[in-house]
Design an enzyme around this catalytic site. Structure first.
Site, PDB file in Angstrom:
ATOM      1  N   THR A 250      -2.441  -8.314   6.722  1.00 50.18           N
ATOM      2  CA  THR A 250      -3.782  -8.667   7.199  1.00 50.18           C
ATOM      3  C   THR A 250      -4.498  -9.625   6.260  1.00 50.18           C
ATOM      4  O   THR A 250      -5.203 -10.534   6.701  1.00 50.18           O
ATOM      5  CB  THR A 250      -4.621  -7.388   7.379  1.00 50.18           C
ATOM      6  OG1 THR A 250      -3.955  -6.529   8.307  1.00 50.18           O
ATOM      7  CG2 THR A 250      -6.006  -7.692   7.912  1.00 50.18           C
TER       8      THR A 250
ATOM      9  N   ASP B 200       4.953  -8.602   9.030  1.00 48.67           N
ATOM     10  CA  ASP B 200       4.032  -7.487   9.234  1.00 48.67           C
ATOM     11  C   ASP B 200       4.513  -6.316   8.380  1.00 48.67           C
ATOM     12  O   ASP B 200       5.722  -6.121   8.214  1.00 48.67           O
ATOM     13  CB  ASP B 200       4.036  -7.092  10.715  1.00 48.67           C
ATOM     14  CG  ASP B 200       3.000  -6.025  11.023  1.00 48.67           C
ATOM     15  OD1 ASP B 200       3.315  -4.835  10.809  1.00 48.67           O
ATOM     16  OD2 ASP B 200       1.894  -6.369  11.461  1.00 48.67           O
TER      17      ASP B 200
ATOM     18  N   THR C 117       6.015  18.431  -1.625  1.00 50.90           N
ATOM     19  CA  THR C 117       5.032  19.169  -0.839  1.00 50.90           C
ATOM     20  C   THR C 117       4.418  18.301   0.255  1.00 50.90           C
ATOM     21  O   THR C 117       4.238  17.101   0.079  1.00 50.90           O
ATOM     22  CB  THR C 117       3.913  19.748  -1.732  1.00 50.90           C
ATOM     23  OG1 THR C 117       2.955  20.415  -0.897  1.00 50.90           O
ATOM     24  CG2 THR C 117       3.193  18.664  -2.521  1.00 50.90           C
TER      25      THR C 117
ATOM     26  N   CYS D  17       1.426  18.767   1.112  1.00 49.77           N
ATOM     27  CA  CYS D  17       0.012  18.662   0.745  1.00 49.77           C
ATOM     28  C   CYS D  17      -0.275  17.286   0.137  1.00 49.77           C
ATOM     29  O   CYS D  17       0.596  16.677  -0.486  1.00 49.77           O
ATOM     30  CB  CYS D  17      -0.368  19.736  -0.267  1.00 49.77           C
ATOM     31  SG  CYS D  17      -0.139  21.415   0.346  1.00 49.77           S
TER      32      CYS D  17
END
Length: 345
Positions: A15, A59, A279, A281
């Site tokens: 971008t 991209d 993990t 998380c």
């Protein structure tokens, strides 16, 4: 009087390198050879800027290991002529790409700063200019004649991170990245404040730059979820030519302790497939054996990813698999920080 640092800007796509054609409203690639005309503020920086662009900008969704090799080849070819590098890529895969580059370059003594933007450089409200200007300023920053940064970093929305500690967390906000398990290295406000304590310090001994371009891509990510079936796990682990697996487990490294699941992992490990426990998380640490449900994983030879990100684990796995290590050696090197990507604890 010391000479101005030479900074090489490498545009791969994304971008940040797009500008709007206001007649058609279509986005087109920006010509980085005209960067000083388009962003005259760069003239105020104490450095000399040159640029190289990929022949065909890509991209970020199309980023792959062949392009990683192109990036490190550009750095290798220009390493002795430039004092710092700013790499512009699409933000969606920037954490994967920058993590991989950190492992592909050994004995780095100069800054490599990845950046991009959420809006094109020609947009009225773009974040591209600030990200680009400050990244170049960071790549140019020196103290007592030496670069302040000598590692692969990622700069986005006023913060500089160690690249192999980052994850993209937001597709809409300018603050797109986070480093949950390692503090940021600098913050840009009224002043550009470096946090010296967290920045990697290269050894005083001048070691020769080593570029490693061999990456093994026969790997996959297996994300656990409640209800995952034996049939699914079995088909995944029986993927042809599979060499490594990132196992995204729960919490502190927990996984089902059902016999079928452990047997499938054990069978894969017996075929020399390396399995890394990370993990799901956003932050925190895998501690195999902390709960009963992860004791068996440790015993059968699953490697602890500790506090590494999934993106960095993918890069490190690709890199270490190319070294043909025994399971013991592989485990030793994976659980040890090689580029600051994992905590030494």
């Amino acid at each position: 009087m010391s000479k101005k640092p030479n900074i090489l800007l490498v545009y791969t796509g994304g971008t940040i390198g797009m500008i709007k054609d206001y007649k058609t409203n279509a986005l087109k690639a920006f010509d980085f050879s005209q960067i000083l005309e388009k962003i005259p503020e760069l003239e105020q920086l104490n450095c000399v800027i040159k640029s190289i662009s990929f022949d065909v900008p890509i991209d970020s969704s199309n980023m792959n290991t062949l392009y990683y090799k192109d990036i490190v080849s550009i750095i290798e070819d220009n390493y002795h002529d430039f004092d710092g590098f700013v790499i512009l890529t699409g933000s969606d895969t920037m954490s994967y790409t920058s993590s991989a580059i950190s492992f592909m370059i050994e004995n780095l003594q100069k800054p490599i700063i990845f950046t991009g933007s959420q809006l094109p450089i020609g947009d009225l409200r773009t974040d591209a200019k600030e990200n680009l200007i400050t990244s170049i300023e960071i790549a140019s920053a020196r103290k007592e004649g030496k670069p302040i940064i000598s590692e692969v970093c990622l700069y986005f929305e006023y913060k500089l991170y160690r690249a192999n500690r980052t994850t993209k967390i937001n597709a809409e906000q300018f603050e797109a990245f986070a480093s949950m398990n390692y503090p940021n290295l600098a913050e840009s406000g009224v002043y550009l404040n470096f946090r010296d304590h967290y920045i990697y310090k290269p050894s005083e001994e001048r070691k020769e730059l080593i570029i490693r371009k061999n990456l093994v891509t026969d790997i996959l990510i297996l994300k656990l979820f409640p209800g995952i079936t034996e049939k699914v796990v079995k088909s995944i682990l029986n993927t042809v030519d599979l060499k490594g697996v990132i196992l995204e487990s729960y919490g502190a490294g927990n996984a089902p302790d059902e016999v079928w699941f452990l047997n499938l992992l054990k069978e894969a490990i017996s075929k020399d497939i390396r399995i890394i426990n990370v993990t799901q998380c956003s932050g925190g640490n895998v501690i195999q054996g902390h709960y009963e449900t992860s004791i068996e994983l440790k015993q059968i030879g699953v490697v602890s990813g500790k506090d590494i990100t999934t993106e960095s684990a993918v890069a490190k796995l690709m890199y270490l698999l190319s070294e043909n290590l025994t399971l013991d050696k592989f485990t030793y090197y994976f659980e040890k920080p090689l580029r600051g990507e994992i905590s030494d604890k």
